[in-house]
Scaffold this active site. Structure first.
Site, PDB file in Angstrom:
ATOM      1  N   PRO A   2      34.252  43.142  48.753  1.00 11.96           N
ATOM      2  CA  PRO A   2      33.709  42.389  50.319  1.00 11.96           C
ATOM      3  C   PRO A   2      32.627  42.311  49.599  1.00 11.96           C
ATOM      4  O   PRO A   2      31.729  42.874  48.841  1.00 11.96           O
ATOM      5  CB  PRO A   2      33.830  44.302  51.135  1.00 11.96           C
ATOM      6  CG  PRO A   2      35.081  44.769  49.616  1.00 11.96           C
ATOM      7  CD  PRO A   2      34.805  44.645  48.536  1.00 11.96           C
ATOM      8  N   GLU A   3      31.908  41.231  50.020  1.00 10.51           N
ATOM      9  CA  GLU A   3      30.619  41.252  49.849  1.00 10.51           C
ATOM     10  C   GLU A   3      29.638  40.741  51.172  1.00 10.51           C
ATOM     11  O   GLU A   3      29.944  40.356  52.181  1.00 10.51           O
ATOM     12  CB  GLU A   3      30.480  39.729  49.355  1.00 10.51           C
ATOM     13  CG  GLU A   3      28.988  39.122  48.396  1.00 10.51           C
ATOM     14  CD  GLU A   3      29.308  38.081  48.074  1.00 10.51           C
ATOM     15  OE1 GLU A   3      28.319  37.630  47.704  1.00 10.51           O
ATOM     16  OE2 GLU A   3      30.021  37.465  46.692  1.00 10.51           O
TER      17      GLU A   3
END
Length: 67
Positions: A2-3
Site C-alpha cells: 500500500p502506498e
C-alpha cells in the site's frame, strides 16, 4: 504494498507529521493485514498561498480569522 499520499497545507511540525504517518501505517496493518514494512507514506505540502478553499487562499483565510 500500500502506498498513501497525503496532500496538505504547509505548517505542521515534523513530530505531527511523523505521528500521523505512524497512525496511518498502523491502520493499514490492522485493516489490510499487511506488514508495516510494506507501507509507504508520502506527504506533499503546499505553501499556504498555493492552496485555496472557498475562493480564498489559506493565507487570506488566516488573515480573516485574525480580524
Amino acid at each position: 504494498m500500500p502506498e498513501i499520499t497525503v496532500s496538505m497545507a504547509y505548517g505542521r511540525t515534523d513530530e505531527q507529521k511523523a505521528g500521523m504517518m505512524r497512525d496511518i501505517t498502523q491502520a493499514l496493518v490492522k485493516n489490510l493485514g499487511v506488514d508495516a514494512d510494506a507501507v509507504v507514506i508520502q506527504i506533499n505540502e503546499a505553501p499556504l498561498a498555493h492552496k485555496m478553499k472557498g475562493g480564498k487562499t489559506f493565507v487570506e483565510r488566516a488573515a480573516a480569522a485574525k480580524k
